[in-house]
Design an enzyme around this catalytic site. Structure first.
Site, PDB file in Angstrom:
ATOM      1  N   LYS A 580       0.668  -1.203  -0.028  1.00  0.00           N
ATOM      2  CA  LYS A 580      -0.112   0.016  -0.019  1.00  0.00           C
ATOM      3  C   LYS A 580       0.739   1.179  -0.061  1.00  0.00           C
ATOM      4  O   LYS A 580       0.250   2.553  -0.289  1.00  0.00           O
ATOM      5  CB  LYS A 580      -1.073  -0.044   1.295  1.00  0.00           C
ATOM      6  N   GLU A 607      -5.320  -3.374  -6.753  1.00  0.00           N
ATOM      7  CA  GLU A 607      -6.529  -3.943  -6.367  1.00  0.00           C
ATOM      8  C   GLU A 607      -6.339  -4.530  -4.735  1.00  0.00           C
ATOM      9  O   GLU A 607      -7.203  -4.266  -3.765  1.00  0.00           O
ATOM     10  CB  GLU A 607      -7.229  -4.945  -6.938  1.00  0.00           C
ATOM     11  N   ALA A 612      -7.907  -7.061   0.164  1.00  0.00           N
ATOM     12  CA  ALA A 612      -7.350  -8.249  -0.210  1.00  0.00           C
ATOM     13  C   ALA A 612      -7.943  -8.333  -1.495  1.00  0.00           C
ATOM     14  O   ALA A 612      -8.026  -7.459  -2.584  1.00  0.00           O
ATOM     15  CB  ALA A 612      -7.437  -9.316   0.645  1.00  0.00           C
ATOM     16  N   GLY A 665      -1.914 -13.958  15.206  1.00  0.00           N
ATOM     17  CA  GLY A 665      -1.350 -13.193  13.806  1.00  0.00           C
ATOM     18  C   GLY A 665      -2.325 -12.437  13.157  1.00  0.00           C
ATOM     19  O   GLY A 665      -2.121 -12.199  12.133  1.00  0.00           O
ATOM     20  N   GLU A 668      -0.436  -6.526  13.582  1.00  0.00           N
ATOM     21  CA  GLU A 668       0.895  -6.605  13.414  1.00  0.00           C
ATOM     22  C   GLU A 668       1.601  -6.852  14.686  1.00  0.00           C
ATOM     23  O   GLU A 668       0.895  -6.812  15.867  1.00  0.00           O
ATOM     24  CB  GLU A 668       1.176  -5.089  13.152  1.00  0.00           C
ATOM     25  N   ASP A 679      -3.479   1.666   9.200  1.00  0.00           N
ATOM     26  CA  ASP A 679      -3.733   1.207   8.074  1.00  0.00           C
ATOM     27  C   ASP A 679      -4.933   1.332   7.500  1.00  0.00           C
ATOM     28  O   ASP A 679      -4.944   1.315   6.194  1.00  0.00           O
ATOM     29  CB  ASP A 679      -3.495  -0.535   8.659  1.00  0.00           C
ATOM     30  N   LYS A 683      -6.075   2.768   3.578  1.00  0.00           N
ATOM     31  CA  LYS A 683      -6.954   2.227   2.747  1.00  0.00           C
ATOM     32  C   LYS A 683      -8.022   3.182   2.084  1.00  0.00           C
ATOM     33  O   LYS A 683      -8.448   3.212   1.094  1.00  0.00           O
ATOM     34  CB  LYS A 683      -7.648   0.861   3.241  1.00  0.00           C
ATOM     35  N   GLY A 797      -5.936 -12.435   4.156  1.00  0.00           N
ATOM     36  CA  GLY A 797      -5.652 -13.907   4.052  1.00  0.00           C
ATOM     37  C   GLY A 797      -4.693 -13.961   2.688  1.00  0.00           C
ATOM     38  O   GLY A 797      -4.789 -13.361   1.799  1.00  0.00           O
TER      39      GLY A 797
END
Ligand code: ADP
Ligand code: ASP
Ligand code: MG
Length: 814
Positions: A580, A607, A612, A665, A668, A679, A683, A797
């Site tokens: 990003k 994209e 994702a 997980g 971060e 984050d 976006k 994912g």
């Protein structure tokens, strides 16, 4: 009854003749056969050379004759068992002696008439047919030899005699009424009324076979040669040419008339009249299906409007121009008559609509007599300057595109001319037969091979696009991408005609290149053995390879990698990334990357930067490009925050749930990066920019939900602070719960203002029901104003991210 014809290469050697005999043996079990044979390959040329040398009193003709003799005698020795050899050898020698006598006569008088040349040339077929018939007999076949000169009656135009079909048909019919199972006949030869030997024109053995087939009303004619059928183009010039399955008589005639040597053009006439199907088959690959020439020439299903391309070299173009021609009748008549008187064959005609000029293509060999004839015919008009003297252009060729169905399709000639134009082939003249079976162009002879190949590519080859990938990052996402690519290679090739190759691959330590494509099963080993990685070296390799359709794929989250995109784009290399950093950097940088992609006609696609693999940016782009305007965006864009707030219940404390998210997980290593919403801000910023609004990160308001001191110190300090402020978080939860609402970390944009923060969402809001790691985006636009357009689904994912990158990669070439 079937007629089989075997050409020069099929009977070139004893070894090949064995192949011919085995084909004949097989076929003779099913049907009565007439087997027409050519001279041994090259022999007709040698006979002409011998006759010509003799006529010039050159002794070298003797060497040619002895070469011819040795070839035939050697064949007899290989083909006929010793016991039967001597009688065959003596008969062969008899024919050869006759040939020698004729040549000696030519040598002595120093003159070679067309009549004598026919006598000389006929020996090639007389020898081959005799030897082959004896070979068949010695193999136990019920074969006999019949001299075609007894059957095929012609006029006395030596060298290219015309057939008297009435007499020929009758004779052939009578003879074959009581012929043996297999009759071997020499091709090419006939005889005049007075019994002189004639020939039917070079390549005429095909014609012999067709004449016999027509006379006997045979069930089939089979032309056996050294290629597996009539091909889409001359295979010696176009490597990609392939056999045509089925073709009409008309198309086959046009193709051969315009240079496809595989069939002698007059061959078509006798079989066309009787509608006898013709097969063109390969003696050396008898199981190949070959080409069927028949009435409608359509193959089942797979049918093409253009059947083939052929070419004729050594063409000259004559142009007659002048103001005196306009509106005056009879000019063309006089032109063509003057050419006809000189036996000049006109291959192609074009006339400008103003009637100011007529242009004819003829064989280069006829140029002098044609020019003389025309200039003398128009001597008066030339003298009074109503017509210019004939202009001549030489060293030209005709390239013809052939197909019955072209007339029903628009754009065929356009496609042909643009293919030629793109490749710098200059077109001198164009003609389209009124039957529209044929579009011919006159071009420079030096361009023929290129022209045939580009036209062939345009009409007969399904173009496969090459896609060359240079991938940086082989971690979670990169590894999955390579897996997915490996599995799809075959599908992409077959269904999208895309040949995808990973030409370069790198992680932070190593890089490896393979122009043929790195094996997607063993990439790990290859990369482990690769050279040391440096971003600049990697880029240097990519640029030096200069491959069409190159794509740089960034699967990292590295700022350094994001910094090299512009260099790729400027070198016409597309960039696809899940990173990003670039798209969320200063607006100026984002914009300049987009512009660089546009200027260099490549793609910059990201994209997977938002949601994702979900089609969020693509959908937004489609709306904006079609003129829609985004009024409002509401989105939950963080899988980590969604996990945290979905699992934050009264019974668990906030710090525990964040710890769990970190351990599993979902966040971060420093969960604050997620919890502060940095984050998510990136976006929403990217979505806002893709909506067409120039915005910076700092323009987005963050509504904090954590006490300020949580952001200080180490990660451990952070968890301590979360514990300390337990009440703050519990209160947040309780307030929401009592209203029956849920906590969601929401990014929003509304008429120029953007913010991210925690929101309590009511059950009737589309954001309310959002499970696990799902992301959701609501676009309210001018067109979607009552109900927003919603994109929702798994937003994190490795698998879905990889598939999003995959989709972007494909988009770069579609
Ligand atoms: P044969 O000796 O069997 O009569 P030819 O040499 O006369 O054979 O004709 C076959 C050759 O024609 C092939 O080897 C090929 O090189 C050439 N040829 C030219 N154009 C075509 C075409 N469109 N299709 C097939 N062959 C062609
Ligand atoms: N032998 C003759 C030629 O070479 C005829 C043929 O082969 O078709 O022209
Ligand atoms: Mg031939």
């Amino acid at each position: 009854m079937r007629v089989l014809k075997f050409g020069g290469s099929s009977v070139e050697s004893a070894e090949n003749i064995e192949k011919v005999v085995s084909i004949v043996k097989k076929k003779s079990k099913e049907d009565k056969l007439a087997v027409v044979v050519s001279a041994l390959r090259g022999v007709t040329d040698m006979l002409i050379a011998a006759g010509t040398a003799a006529s010039k009193s050159e002794e070298s003709y003797k060497e040619l004759l002895s070469e011819i003799e040795n070839r035939h005698l050697a064949e007899v020795r290989k083909l006929i068992p010793i016991a039967g050899q001597s009688s065959v050898l003596s008969q062969v020698k008899k024919i050869l002696n006759d040939l020698e006598n004729t040549c000696e006569g030519v040598f002595l008088i120093g003159e070679l008439s067309a009549k004598t040349l026919d006598k000389i040339m006929s020996k090639g077929e007389l020898l081959s047919s005799y030897i082959i018939s004896e070979k068949m007999k010695s193999d136990g076949l019920n074969a006999s030899l019949k001299d075609s000169r007894d059957l095929i009656k012609t006029d006395a135009r030596f060298g290219k005699a015309s057939v008297d079909f009435e007499t020929t048909n009758l004779r052939a019919w009578q003879y074959f009424n009581q012929a043996s199972d297999i009759t071997v006949l020499p091709g090419f030869v006939g005889s005049s009324e007075s019994g002189e030997t004639t020939t039917l024109g070079r390549g005429g053995s095909d014609y012999t076979a067709a004449i016999i087939a027509g006379a006997l009303n045979a069930d089939e004619l089979e032309i056996w040669t050294d290629v597996s059928g009539m091909m889409t183009a001359d295979p010696r010039l176009v490597i990609q040419a392939y056999p045509i399955e089925q073709i009409s008589y008309g198309e086959a005639f046009e193709l051969s008339h315009f240079g496809a040597k595989v069939i002698y053009p007059p061959t078509i006439q006798p079989v066309l009249e009787k509608k006898i199907p013709v097969w063109v088959k390969n003696t050396f690959a008898p199981d190949d299906s070959g080409t069927l020439i028949h009435e409608n020439g359509q193959s089942n299903g797979k049918d093409t409007m253009v059947k083939g391309i052929s070419s004729i070299d050594k063409i000259a173009l004559l142009s007659l121009e002048g103001s005196g021609m306009v509106g005056v009748p009879g000019f063309s008549k006089r032109l063509f008559e003057s050419l006809a008187h000189q036996n000049v064959n006109v291959i192609l005609i074009t006339q400008s609509s103003s009637e100011h000029s007529i242009c004819v293509a003829i064989n280069d060999a006829d140029v002098i007599k044609a020019k003389t004839a025309i200039d003398s015919e128009f001597a008066y008009e030339i003298s009074v300057k109503k017509v210019d003297p004939v202009m001549i252009e030489r060293d030209l060729s005709i390239v013809a595109l052939i197909g019955d169905k072209m007339k029903n399709h628009a754009g065929v000639s356009g496609k042909m001319f643009s293919a030629l134009g793109r490749n710098g082939v200059n077109i001198r003249a164009i003609a389209q037969g009124s039957s529209e079976k044929n579009i011919s162009t006159v071009i420079n002879q030096k361009d023929v091979k290129k022209a045939l190949n580009v036209i062939h590519e345009a009409f007969f080859e399904t173009p496969t696009k090459q896609l060359n990938l240079f991938i940086a990052g082989v971690g979670n996402v990169g590894g999955k991408l390579l897996d997915q690519l490996g599995k799809q290679v075959k599908f992409l090739n077959e269904e999208l005609r895309l040949n995808v190759r990973v030409v370069g691959l790198a992680n932070s330590k190593r890089m490896v290149f393979d122009d043929e494509g790195i094996c997607l099963e063993s990439w790990k080993e290859q990369l482990a053995n690769g050279q040391n990685m440096s971003l600049s070296e990697f880029a240097k390799h990519v640029k030096a390879k200069n491959m069409r359709n190159s794509v740089f794929v960034d699967n990292s989250a590295s700022e350094e990698v994001a910094g090299v995109y512009k260099d790729y784009l400027k070198n016409s290399i597309s960039v696809v990334t899940c990173n990003k950093i670039a798209a969320a950097s200063e607006y100026q940088n984002y914009r300049s990357l987009k512009l660089a992609a546009m200027d260099h006609n490549v793609s910059f696609l990201f994209e997977t930067n938002v949601g994702a693999g979900l089609p969020i940016i693509g959908t937004l782009n489609d709306m904006v490009r079609s003129g829609d305007r985004v009024r409002k965006i509401e989105a939950v864009l963080s899988g980590s925050l969604n996990f945290i707030f979905n699992n934050f219940k009264a019974e668990v404390s906030f710090d525990e749930i964040v710890r769990q998210a970190q351990a599993e997980g979902y966040t971060e290593p420093d969960p604050r990066i997620d919890l502060t919403g940095t984050d998510v801000k990136r976006k929403i910023l990217i979505l806002i920019r893709e909506s067409g609004v120039a915005m910076e990160m700092d323009d987005i308001e963050t509504v904090p939900f954590m006490p300020a001191d949580c952001l200080e110190g180490t990660v451990d300090d952070f968890f301590e602070k979360l514990k300390e402020h337990k009440q703050v978080f519990d209160d947040l939860y309780k307030v929401a719960e009592t209203k029956g609402e849920k906590l969601k970390f929401v990014a929003s944009y509304d008429n120029g203002k953007a913010s991210v923060g925690l929101r309590s969402v009511a059950p009737d809001h589309p954001l309310y029901k959002l499970d696990g790691k799902d992301n959701i985006v609501l676009f309210t636009t001018d067109r979607y104003h009552d109900q927003p357009l919603i994109v929702k689904g798994a937003g994190a994912g490795a698998d879905v991210t990889a598939s999003g990158i995959f989709a972007d990669i494909i988009k770069t070439v579609l």
